[in-house]
Write a protein that holds these residues in place. Structure first.
Motif, PDB file in Angstrom:
ATOM      1  N   LYS B  69       6.190   5.015  -1.708  1.00 40.41           N
ATOM      2  CA  LYS B  69       5.103   3.915  -1.694  1.00 40.41           C
ATOM      3  C   LYS B  69       6.105   2.370  -1.733  1.00 40.41           C
ATOM      4  CE  LYS B  69       0.865   4.942  -2.876  1.00 40.41           C
ATOM      5  NZ  LYS B  69      -0.194   5.037  -1.978  1.00 40.41           N
ATOM      6  N   PHE B  70       7.397   2.434  -2.601  1.00 37.52           N
ATOM      7  CA  PHE B  70       8.310   1.642  -2.609  1.00 37.52           C
ATOM      8  C   PHE B  70       8.998   1.251  -1.158  1.00 37.52           C
ATOM      9  CE2 PHE B  70      12.616  -0.210  -3.023  1.00 37.52           C
ATOM     10  CZ  PHE B  70      12.393  -1.507  -3.522  1.00 37.52           C
ATOM     11  N   LEU B  71       9.377   2.310  -0.691  1.00 34.48           N
ATOM     12  CA  LEU B  71      10.232   2.195   0.611  1.00 34.48           C
ATOM     13  C   LEU B  71       9.166   1.739   1.628  1.00 34.48           C
ATOM     14  CD1 LEU B  71      12.535   5.024   0.899  1.00 34.48           C
ATOM     15  CD2 LEU B  71      13.200   2.838   0.978  1.00 34.48           C
ATOM     16  N   ALA B  72       8.041   2.336   1.853  1.00 35.97           N
ATOM     17  CA  ALA B  72       7.089   1.944   2.759  1.00 35.97           C
ATOM     18  C   ALA B  72       6.682   0.361   2.885  1.00 35.97           C
ATOM     19  CB  ALA B  72       5.821   2.838   2.675  1.00 35.97           C
ATOM     20  N   THR B  73       6.576   0.018   1.647  1.00 38.97           N
ATOM     21  CA  THR B  73       6.186  -1.485   1.124  1.00 38.97           C
ATOM     22  C   THR B  73       7.156  -2.368   1.711  1.00 38.97           C
ATOM     23  OG1 THR B  73       4.985  -0.451  -0.624  1.00 38.97           O
ATOM     24  CG2 THR B  73       5.238  -2.989  -0.531  1.00 38.97           C
ATOM     25  N   VAL B  74       8.574  -1.926   1.280  1.00 41.01           N
ATOM     26  CA  VAL B  74       9.755  -2.865   1.563  1.00 41.01           C
ATOM     27  C   VAL B  74       9.635  -2.948   3.168  1.00 41.01           C
ATOM     28  CG1 VAL B  74      12.047  -3.029   1.731  1.00 41.01           C
ATOM     29  CG2 VAL B  74      11.096  -2.466  -0.282  1.00 41.01           C
ATOM     30  N   LEU B  75       9.516  -2.014   3.910  1.00 42.53           N
ATOM     31  CA  LEU B  75       9.799  -1.803   5.396  1.00 42.53           C
ATOM     32  C   LEU B  75       8.703  -2.560   5.941  1.00 42.53           C
ATOM     33  CD1 LEU B  75      11.086   1.674   5.890  1.00 42.53           C
ATOM     34  CD2 LEU B  75      12.318  -0.604   6.254  1.00 42.53           C
ATOM     35  N   LEU B  76       7.322  -2.452   5.460  1.00 41.52           N
ATOM     36  CA  LEU B  76       6.344  -3.140   6.181  1.00 41.52           C
ATOM     37  C   LEU B  76       6.152  -4.600   6.016  1.00 41.52           C
ATOM     38  CD1 LEU B  76       3.215  -0.607   5.216  1.00 41.52           C
ATOM     39  CD2 LEU B  76       4.149  -1.062   7.664  1.00 41.52           C
TER      40      LEU B  76
END
Lengths: 110, 130
Positions: B69-76
């Motif tokens: 979730k952290f990685l996806a949120t940062v990238l989005l």
């Protein structure tokens, strides 16, 4: 119709063509994003279809305006005047920001 | 449609007139080049969005939920910032060209670098400590 629209523009830099191709690449990138969104469907539910729809509609919008865009570029180079396409710029980037917002909602909520 | 030969008679769409006031017409080639640069940033932003989605969709059995979730949120978030930044950059460059001013620095360039480095750093740490 401006008289210059009937003759070819003399632009060795092929600006109108490169610009239309650049929009075409962006359209394909949107199609890729739309396709990847569908991979969320089994895990995140039907809300994902909103993301798919927005990306697909933006891609279709670019596709259907490509001809007008090429005309604008080549007529514009002939007349030494191209109006900056602020509407297309704002609509495209707003759509991408909206995709990001919907994506975040999907990741956090669903 | 009237002849577009006389600059004073040129019709401008009300929206672009509102956001781009004053100055003089830049070379149309530069206007088109600025549009292509904007599109290159939009594609970069879409690549970040697609990366974020891919992390969330494909790495379920590799990363645990929090990291995913952290990685996806940062990238989005990066994708959104880049997309909005691309519009402001397009506007800034177009305005500078109209007023024959120096072009603004691309603030979104260090954003890509820092954001990419954070995402890669997290990935390296996760892969090494797994």
């Amino acid at each position: 119709m401006p008289r210059t629209a009937q003759r070819f523009h003399e632009d060795p830099g092929l600006q109108p063509e490169r610009t239309v191709l650049s929009w075409g690449r962006t359209m394909l990138a949107l199609c890729t994003a739309a396709a990847i969104f569908l991979r969320w469907l089994p895990t995140h539910g039907p809300f994902v279809l909103a993301l798919f729809g927005l990306a697909a509609c933006t891609a279709i919008g670019i596709y259907t305006t490509q001809q007008a865009r090429y005309r604008r570029g080549s007529v514009g180079i002939s007349n030494e005047h191209v109006e900056p396409d602020a509407v297309a710029v704002v609509v495209t980037s707003t759509a991408v920001v909206a995709l990001g917002v919907l994506g975040l909602v999907t990741v956090v909520v669903f | 449609m009237s002849s577009a030969e006389d600059p004073a008679e040129r019709r401008r769409s009300s929206f672009s007139e509102r956001v781009l006031k004053g100055g003089s017409e830049p070379d149309p080639r530069f206007t088109l080049a600025n549009e292509r640069t904007f599109l290159a940033w939009i594609r970069t932003s879409l690549a970040f969005l697609a990366g974020g989605i891919a992390i969330e969709a494909f790495t379920g059995d590799i990363f645990d939920l929090a990291i995913r979730k952290f990685l996806a949120t940062v990238l989005l978030l990066l994708g959104m910032l880049l997309s909005a930044g691309a519009t402001f950059r397009w506007l800034g460059v177009e305005r500078s060209m109209r007023h024959k001013a120096p072009l603004p620095l691309p603030i979104i360039a260090p954003l890509v670098a820092v954001g990419g480095a954070i995402a890669s750093g997290v990935l390296v740490v996760v892969v090494l400590t797994r």
